[in-house]
Design an enzyme around this catalytic site. Structure first.
Site, short mmCIF file in Angstrom:
data_model
loop_
_atom_site.label_atom_id
_atom_site.label_comp_id
_atom_site.label_asym_id
_atom_site.label_seq_id
_atom_site.Cartn_x
_atom_site.Cartn_y
_atom_site.Cartn_z
CG HIS A 96 -2.22 -0.70 1.04
ND1 HIS A 96 -2.28 -2.01 0.63
CD2 HIS A 96 -3.51 -0.30 1.22
CE1 HIS A 96 -3.55 -2.39 0.57
NE2 HIS A 96 -4.31 -1.36 0.91
CG ASP A 160 -7.29 -5.02 2.03
OD1 ASP A 160 -6.53 -4.05 1.90
OD2 ASP A 160 -8.19 -5.27 1.22
#
Length: 759
Positions: A96, A160
């Protein structure tokens, strides 16, 4: 040898007996989802017939996966639990914190330098506690999990929301907050409300321009962004078996966009092929030995209406390519209707950028079908009209497609290959000109298209489509281009038509990679030291939240009454803010800055009742906190939709918000609030939302008798001296009530471990 093979052997050895026991107790045939759920009940959980959408049940997942943005907070919490090592196989994936701008080599080098402190922290914590560590550039968490860790019939949780991607390999894989991951890594049971079941029967076979992505785009149009909330979606039928394993992963991945707890497919030949192609023949052989237990019972699929709460049938032979958007992933439009719909709504039809890849669509098959279209640009003397960006899903994918010449073809049409990372999909796109906030259109094969998500520009109209359709539209430069019927004018002024895409499910010459980017943990991490500087702007050790004071909550101020869609992106933005995911106080400066204030239709502008002035939400909340005044946040439907980021719960908790009252919650966010010791409440009568006024002082009564099934009472003290009261509901069970009383679940874990160590 495959990762965690002994764990998988144990799961498979016990699965047949556990399924048989569940079938005997329930007295009926079982869906695949039920088989996997029953097979993963925690040892302290009684096996019985559970009531869907009602019973809270304790599970024992097989593994945990974390991406770098959420892993920071998850591991900061785990460090407080006092455990010497994780209790189940766990991994961290650095995907990320890599900005997409110049291209893979430059961007990755910059990220390694800019986020070195965070990557070093994650690497050292992983090394100390027995966690597998995937370095920056190794790939996107969900693609790496599918290639290395997912297995049919298993159960995993991940920090996630798109953990559900692993359903493409027959898993029950569920997105959670970091506190849930902390529980499982600490060896504690993981709690989930027994889900409803939605069955989707696929008949026929995809052909021409239709892709697996179009299945979930159509399903999103049918069920909307909250139609799958509290449910597991199970795909079955002849059409399901005709889809590749990675295609199944794409469908399951975007199940998060309908709010589904998980989506999954029964084990079949495509999964076996994928397991063997990714070096896991041993798992394929074991799965073949218990094949009947890794899919739903035949009776279930023969009469699905008897076993599912809802059944949807889709004929793949008739399925048309879709474009979903803008600004929400459930606004589904068949490509044949896009011209009409775009004209009607005034959407910008010129496409500035096409983007393919991400965790949703970055498989070898995806890129091979996209490259079959890219080849036609030179073959038919065309010129791509839009900018084109590619995010490979993993280093294994990137290396293999480079070997097979795909990247050369993409380069020839002017494409830019970005790092094997999330990039624009998660808002990590340093897009030139985005700050001008000009109205423009992009098309991508990602999963989410909320306002500002990709590039921070609220006027970027983002549409979701398959990689094939994105490529075709990028070549045409026109949102309304229908490759099934429309012609293009080439550089010679000739009319040409694109041939339908084609490609290989798996590489003919096998996958290849020189350095996958994996770092195994130390066998004994007890001597590994973890250092967090007290002056760090990126990392901050956590202090325990305060326990409930034992009284009803009086004198709360209204912080914000959020209007309309309020996702976790609105509550805790990603993009540039990702750099602060390990520093709770710093990242709290983005709290609710994207939420629309009901009273002025502005973002990041709320009234401070202490001064009468309007100001940013975080600054206003800090003023209340400094004055010792608690607050309440009010929201609309499906509050907390989107990413699993628990920062959206931790930031309000840290800054002194006491309760969140909404019309309805998204599943993960509601759980995250509970885990952090917050009150998550829903209106008994949704019309009561309209009663809340900007200058209200609010009481929450009934907390001294807080118990499962008992409503609480909201008392509104209006500025004119009048009062109103109404009931609000909650879904707290006995254990969750204790989380609230103790100030958060982690406080209980810490206390229990300390007591155990003392004994």
């Amino acid at each position: 040898m495959p990762f965690d093979i002994e764990m998988i052997k144990k799961v498979y050895a016990e699965l047949p007996e556990k399924v048989a026991k569940a079938r005997a107790i329930t007295g009926k045939p079982l869906t695949l989802a039920e088989k996997v759920l029953y097979a993963h009940l925690h040892s302290n959980q009684e096996t019985k017939q559970f009531k869907r959408a009602t019973d809270y049940v304790d599970f024992a997942p097989d593994r945990v996966a974390m991406q770098d943005a959420t892993a920071q907070m998850a591991l900061l919490q785990f460090m407080q639990a006092g455990r010497p090592k994780v209790a189940v196989p766990s991994t961290v994936h650095c995907d990320h914190l890599i900005i997409a701008k110049e291209g893979a080599a430059t961007d990755l080098a910059f990220a390694k330098q800019e986020s070195k402190e965070v990557f070093d922290f994650l690497g050292s914590v992983s090394n100390k506690y027995g966690i597998g560590f995937w370095k920056p550039g190794a790939g996107i968490i969900h693609q790496v999990v599918l290639e290395n860790y997912a297995f049919p019939g298993g159960m995993m949780i991940g920090t996630d929301s798109h953990t559900v991607n692993a359903g493409g390999l027959g898993m029950i894989a569920i997105g959670v907050g970091g506190a849930d991951a902390c529980d499982v890594m600490a060896g504690l049971p993981w709690e989930l409300k027994w889900p409803k079941l939605i069955g989707i029967k696929l008949i026929g076979k995809l052909n021409g321009w239709a892709a697996p992505k179009d299945i979930i785009l159509k399903v999103a149009g049918i069920l909307t962004v909250k139609g799958g909330t509290g449910a597991i979606v199970e795909y079955f039928g002849e059409g399901a078996q005709s889809i590749s394993c990675t295609g199944k992963g794409t469908i399951c991945n975007m199940g998060a966009e309908i709010g589904a707890t998980n989506s999954t497919f029964g084990y079949d030949d495509s999964m076996e092929r994928y397991l063997r192609a990714t070096g896991r023949a041993e798992i394929a052989d074991m799965a073949n030995g218990i094949r009947e237990h890794l899919t739903g019972d035949k009776e279930v699929y023969a009469n699905p209406e008897q076993y599912f709460d809802e059944v949807i049938e889709i004929n793949l032979s008739e399925l048309e390519p879709h474009l979903n958007g803008p600004f929400t992933p459930d606004l589904a439009t068949p490509i044949s209707k896009m011209k009409e719909v775009a004209d009607k709504n005034g959407w910008p039809e010129k496409v500035e950028v096409g983007l393919i890849g991400s965790c949703t669509n970055s498989s070898y098959e995806d890129l091979s079908r996209a490259v079959s279209l890219a080849k036609q640009v030179s073959e038919k003397n065309l010129k791509a009209k839009s900018e084109f960006l590619i995010n490979p899903g993993s280093e294994q994918i990137r290396y293999t497609v480079n070997r097979d010449g795909f990247l050369d073809v993409f380069n020839q049409i002017g494409a830019k290959v970005l790092t094997n990372a999330c990039g624009p999909c998660i808002g990590m796109w340093d897009r030139v000109g985005a700050e001008k906030k000009e109205k423009n259109t992009i098309v991508h094969s990602f999963n989410r298209n909320f306002a500002k998500r990709a590039d921070g520009n609220p006027n970027t109209f983002a549409f979701v489509a398959s990689p094939e359709l994105v490529t075709a539209i990028a070549i045409a430069g026109d949102l309304t281009f229908n490759p099934m019927t429309d012609y293009l004018i080439n550089e010679n002024g000739e009319k040409v038509k694109l041939d339908p895409p084609s490609g290989d499910e798996l590489p003919k010459n096998g996958f290849a990679v020189e350095d996958p980017g994996f770092q195994a943990p130390a066998k004994d991490g007890s001597s590994v030291e973890i250092v967090v500087s007290p002056d760090s702007k990126r990392l901050q050790l956590l202090a325990p939240f305060a326990a409930w004071e034992g009284t009803d909550l009086k004198g709360l101020k209204l912080l914000i009454k959020a209007k309309g869609k309020c996702t976790t992106d609105h509550i805790s933005m990603a993009g540039p803010w990702l750099k602060f995911r390990g520093h709770l106080d710093n990242i709290s400066n983005n709290m609710l800055i994207g939420a629309v204030n009901y009273f002025n239709d502005k973002t990041d502008s709320v009234k401070n009742q202490l001064t009468g002035e309007y100001g940013p939400v975080p600054a206003t909340q800090r003023a209340y906190k400094a004055a010792g005044i608690g607050t309440i946040v009010v929201g609309d439907e499906n509050y907390g939709e989107g990413s699993s980021r628990e920062h959206a719960a931790m930031e309000p908790r840290h800054l002194g918000v006491r309760a969140v009252l909404v019309k309805s919650f998204a599943r993960i966010h509601e759980t995250n609030l509970k885990k952090q010791g917050m009150l998550g409440l829903t209106f008994e009568d949704k019309a009561d939302y309209d009663k809340i006024q900007e200058d209200d002082t609010i009481n929450i009564d009934g907390l001294t008798d807080f118990a499962p099934g008992h409503p609480l009472t909201i008392v509104l003290n209006h500025k004119d001296g009048s009062t109103e009261s109404f009931n609000v509901n909650h879904t707290y069970n006995e254990q969750q009530v204790e989380w609230f009383k103790h100030g958060g679940a982690l406080n209980i874990i810490r206390a229990n471990f300390a007591a155990g160590s003392a004994n």
